[in-house]
Design an enzyme around this catalytic site. Structure first.
Site, PDB file in Angstrom:
ATOM      1  N   LEU A 140      -1.624  -3.373  -0.470  1.00  0.00           N
ATOM      2  CA  LEU A 140      -2.563  -3.006  -1.536  1.00  0.00           C
ATOM      3  C   LEU A 140      -2.984  -1.571  -1.252  1.00  0.00           C
ATOM      4  O   LEU A 140      -3.186  -1.212  -0.095  1.00  0.00           O
ATOM      5  CB  LEU A 140      -3.815  -3.904  -1.509  1.00  0.00           C
ATOM      6  CG  LEU A 140      -3.769  -5.285  -2.144  1.00  0.00           C
ATOM      7  CD1 LEU A 140      -5.153  -5.932  -2.029  1.00  0.00           C
ATOM      8  CD2 LEU A 140      -3.345  -5.245  -3.596  1.00  0.00           C
ATOM      9  N   ASP A 141      -3.147  -0.753  -2.287  1.00  0.00           N
ATOM     10  CA  ASP A 141      -3.622   0.623  -2.094  1.00  0.00           C
ATOM     11  C   ASP A 141      -4.935   0.619  -1.314  1.00  0.00           C
ATOM     12  O   ASP A 141      -5.739  -0.313  -1.446  1.00  0.00           O
ATOM     13  CB  ASP A 141      -3.897   1.293  -3.452  1.00  0.00           C
ATOM     14  CG  ASP A 141      -2.619   1.615  -4.207  1.00  0.00           C
ATOM     15  OD1 ASP A 141      -1.546   1.546  -3.598  1.00  0.00           O
ATOM     16  OD2 ASP A 141      -2.713   1.933  -5.407  1.00  0.00           O
ATOM     17  N   VAL A 142      -5.165   1.685  -0.569  1.00  0.00           N
ATOM     18  CA  VAL A 142      -6.428   1.846   0.176  1.00  0.00           C
ATOM     19  C   VAL A 142      -7.619   1.690  -0.769  1.00  0.00           C
ATOM     20  O   VAL A 142      -8.623   1.056  -0.437  1.00  0.00           O
ATOM     21  CB  VAL A 142      -6.473   3.233   0.865  1.00  0.00           C
ATOM     22  CG1 VAL A 142      -7.858   3.524   1.424  1.00  0.00           C
ATOM     23  CG2 VAL A 142      -5.447   3.296   1.983  1.00  0.00           C
ATOM     24  N   THR A 144      -7.886  -0.009  -3.515  1.00  0.00           N
ATOM     25  CA  THR A 144      -7.929  -1.267  -4.272  1.00  0.00           C
ATOM     26  C   THR A 144      -8.343  -2.396  -3.336  1.00  0.00           C
ATOM     27  O   THR A 144      -7.824  -2.506  -2.226  1.00  0.00           O
ATOM     28  CB  THR A 144      -6.547  -1.575  -4.892  1.00  0.00           C
ATOM     29  OG1 THR A 144      -6.161  -0.485  -5.725  1.00  0.00           O
ATOM     30  CG2 THR A 144      -6.572  -2.849  -5.715  1.00  0.00           C
ATOM     31  N   HIS A 237       0.420   2.593  -7.459  1.00  0.00           N
ATOM     32  CA  HIS A 237      -0.533   2.959  -8.533  1.00  0.00           C
ATOM     33  C   HIS A 237      -0.108   2.423  -9.909  1.00  0.00           C
ATOM     34  O   HIS A 237      -0.540   2.950 -10.939  1.00  0.00           O
ATOM     35  CB  HIS A 237      -0.691   4.489  -8.636  1.00  0.00           C
ATOM     36  CG  HIS A 237      -1.249   5.146  -7.409  1.00  0.00           C
ATOM     37  ND1 HIS A 237      -1.473   6.508  -7.329  1.00  0.00           N
ATOM     38  CD2 HIS A 237      -1.618   4.639  -6.210  1.00  0.00           C
ATOM     39  CE1 HIS A 237      -1.955   6.802  -6.125  1.00  0.00           C
ATOM     40  NE2 HIS A 237      -2.047   5.671  -5.436  1.00  0.00           N
TER      41      HIS A 237
END
Length: 308
Positions: A140-142, A144, A237
């Site tokens: 997961l993105d930092v 999110t 993203h």
């Protein structure tokens, strides 16, 4: 220096070339590193130290001690507040990843990681995978937050890794986006690649990788809409790029065109995007299971302000 010692005659094609340029070409290091090696006395020509700007001649012998190759950064074992385990058994760990935490260490990231947080908490994960990201089967993105699964066993790792690759895992996100998407339920099928002028962000590009996002509006407000998103693909993203391309960026996401005034009103200092649910077949039993993560306080607050 302890490192990799190399010695060879100056190749014909490098005769007349500067030492730093020749070392860079011969040994695959950057010009900067080649210059530093020369300055540190790690480059010898015919047994003598040379400066970076000296020129090489035919018939000379060049000797270089190369630095030890640096591997990827290893996780720092530190407890991560809010990294809560929602479900665990011998094969699977489902956890709530807080915002500001990376899945695993990467070059340039100094902050907390899921791998380091689990290690500090004494949680055993699978030994499969590269050493700096053992057990990690998804990211997961930092920026999110939300539900994430980690493999606890070797079986869990191989089966879950394949499930994510084959897209049999159901990934559900909630996002608060500006405006009201039209239609209120739809699919965005548009390739995503590096942004042509800003390498640190992404965009819909003709030569990008295939990306498919399904969305539906759950709640509509005057300035924004709460949507549910199902991802078919997992591009970096992806939701942020696709919703921005539709003209409905995530609230609190200035990188992709959100309104800073609305973010301020909602008290957001990151994008309103949360991984709410994951559905997958259990690696050992094959039984379908779903795990969920509640909204964190900052996102819940923004929603409460919207609902007024």
């Amino acid at each position: 220096m302890t490192g990799d010692f190399r010695s060879l005659p100056v190749p014909e094609g490098l005769v007349g070339m500067r030492v730093d340029a020749a070392v860079a070409k011969l040994f695959g290091v950057s010009r900067t590193i080649a210059a530093e090696l020369a300055a540190d006395g790690e480059v010898l020509v015919d047994g003598n130290e040379v400066t970076k700007s000296e020129r090489l001649a035919d018939g000379q012998q060049i000797e270089v001690t190369l630095p030890e190759p640096k591997g990827p950064p290893m996780p720092k074992e530190e407890l991560v507040p809010g990294l809560d385990i929602i479900y665990s058994d011998r094969d699977v760990i489902a956890l709530n990843k807080p915002v500001g935490v990376a899945a695993h260490p990467t070059v340039g990231w100094e902050g907390p990681t899921v791998v380091g947080g689990l290690a500090a908490a004494g949680v055993r994960v699978s030994t499969s995978g590269p050493p700096e990201r053992k057990g990690i089967v998804q990211r997961l993105d930092v920026g999110t937050s939300g539900i994430m699964v980690v493999a606890a066993s070797e079986l869990g790792y191989s089966v879950l890794k394949k499930a994510f690759k084959d897209r049999t895992v159901q990934k559900t996100y909630h996002a608060l986006v500006q405006g009201l998407p039209d239609p209120i339920e739809g699919t965005v099928d548009a390739p995503i690649g590096r942004h042509p002028s800003s390498g640190w962000k992404f965009a819909v590009t003709s030569d990008g990788k295939p990306a498919v996002t399904h969305y539906k509006v759950l709640e509509a407000f005057r300035e924004a809409s709460l949507i549910e998103v199902h991802l078919e693909t997992g591009r970096t993203h992806q939701i942020r790029v696709h919703m921005s391309a539709l003209g409905h960026p995530c609230c609190g996401d200035p990188m992709y065109g959100s309104d800073p005034n609305l973010a301020k009103k909602l008290g957001l200092n990151r994008q309103w995007l949360h991984a709410t649910r994951l559905g997958f077949e259990h690696p050992r039993t094959g039984v379908w299971m779903e795990v969920e993560s509640p909204y964190p306080a900052d996102l819940q607050h923004a929603l409460d302000v919207m609902r007024g």
